[in-house]
Design an enzyme around this catalytic site. Structure first.
Site, PDB file in Angstrom:
ATOM      1  N   TYR A 132      -3.080  -2.108  10.357  1.00  0.00           N
ATOM      2  CA  TYR A 132      -2.300  -1.519   8.503  1.00  0.00           C
ATOM      3  C   TYR A 132      -0.747  -1.175   8.591  1.00  0.00           C
ATOM      4  O   TYR A 132      -0.147  -1.625   7.553  1.00  0.00           O
ATOM      5  CB  TYR A 132      -3.344  -0.468   7.887  1.00  0.00           C
ATOM      6  CG  TYR A 132      -3.640  -0.546   6.578  1.00  0.00           C
ATOM      7  CD1 TYR A 132      -4.282  -1.520   5.824  1.00  0.00           C
ATOM      8  CD2 TYR A 132      -2.891   0.453   5.588  1.00  0.00           C
ATOM      9  CE1 TYR A 132      -4.251  -1.904   4.674  1.00  0.00           C
ATOM     10  CE2 TYR A 132      -3.660  -0.144   3.798  1.00  0.00           C
ATOM     11  CZ  TYR A 132      -4.050  -1.055   3.434  1.00  0.00           C
ATOM     12  OH  TYR A 132      -4.023  -0.862   1.812  1.00  0.00           O
ATOM     13  N   SER A 155       0.402  -1.225  -0.160  1.00  0.00           N
ATOM     14  CA  SER A 155      -0.146  -0.148  -0.444  1.00  0.00           C
ATOM     15  C   SER A 155       0.528   1.712  -0.468  1.00  0.00           C
ATOM     16  O   SER A 155       1.597   0.760   0.324  1.00  0.00           O
ATOM     17  CB  SER A 155      -0.361  -0.280   1.110  1.00  0.00           C
ATOM     18  OG  SER A 155      -1.214   1.166   1.946  1.00  0.00           O
TER      19      SER A 155
END
Length: 278
Positions: A154, A141
């Site tokens: 995350y 990401s």
């Protein structure tokens, strides 16, 4: 891998978002697809979307956190297709919570899906990719490039994916194993990841989600094409979206000082205790 015709492509997390868009794009380019997801309904819809295109498609229900299930999935794909040329470990979830207020089990959940799912898929399919001289793609990401408040779980998972993938690439190169490796860093993409996020203690989660959705202008289809373009060019790092490129530049220029700059620009959500996490 400039031509995907008749290539066997394995895509996890294919029930929606980037995974579905990748499956549809690959099917349109003539690939043979083994797509999987834990969401049965979403997976069926992806199979339907791909069925009328040029490629063959099979759907498999798969929980990427289950190591034995992923190993068995690789064996099943080998039995069904006889090979695997492209493996995209894409399945992912997110968690919006402060370090202080987030539940332990939710942190474990995001790590199990986002990091261990990638590890399981990599280990399970590397033997097949070695035989086919294929390509491994692990999806990290933009938050695998830079940290962000309320995203510690995350961040941890996506930074881990980045480090793991880069280490795998170096090992394979050093050992002369003919498998290409890419790590993908998408920015903000129009998917369901925020709708499905766990959000421990965020009183204004709805407002955060709506702001995210209003600010996103990149479709999953655009992301899929960008990823496959990166695969075709054998890019080790595939950035998707202007914010991903900006983040990479910011972290390169500012080095260890970038968190101070980033923190000063972010409005932190309110927790259930009525305070903004420090």
């Amino acid at each position: 891998m400039r031509d995907f015709t008749d290539r066997v492509a394995v895509v996890t997390g294919a029930g929606s978002g980037i995974g579905r868009a990748l499956a549809v794009e690959l099917a349109a380019r003539g690939a043979r697809l083994a797509v999987s997801d834990v969401d049965d309904e979403g997976l069926r819809e992806t199979v339907r979307c791909c069925a009328g295109l040029d490629g063959q498609v099979r759907g498999y229900r798969l929980d990427v956190t289950d190591r034995a299930a992923v190993l068995a999935h690789a064996e099943r794909v080998d039995a069904d297709f006889g090979r695997a040329d492209l493996v995209v470990n894409n399945a992912g979830v997110t968690l919006l919570a402060s370090v202080a207020d987030g539940a332990w089990e939710d942190l474990e959940w995001v790590m199990n899906v986002d990091f261990w799912g990638v590890v399981h898929g990599t280990r399970a399919f590397l033997p097949l990719l070695t035989v086919s001289r294929g390509h491994l793609v692990n999806v990290s990401s933009v938050l695998g490039l830079a940290g962000a408040p309320m995203q510690s779980g995350y961040n941890a998972a996506k930074f881990a994916v980045r480090g793991f993938t880069e280490a795998v690439a170096q090992e394979l190169r050093a050992d002369g194993v003919p498998v290409r490796v890419s790590c993908v860093h998408p920015g903000r993409i129009r998917t369901n990841i925020m709708r499905n996020a766990r959000n421990d203690g965020l009183r204004d989660y709805q407002a955060v989600r709506e702001h995210f959705e209003r600010s996103v202008d990149i479709s999953a289809e655009y992301a899929a094409r960008a990823i496959l373009r990166g695969v075709a060019r054998n890019r080790a790092r595939i950035l998707v979206g202007a914010d991903a490129y900006r983040t990479e530049i910011l972290t390169r220029l500012l080095g260890p000082w970038y968190p101070r700059v980033a923190a000063g620009r972010v409005r932190r959500p309110v927790t259930s205790t009525g305070r903004r996490p420090r």
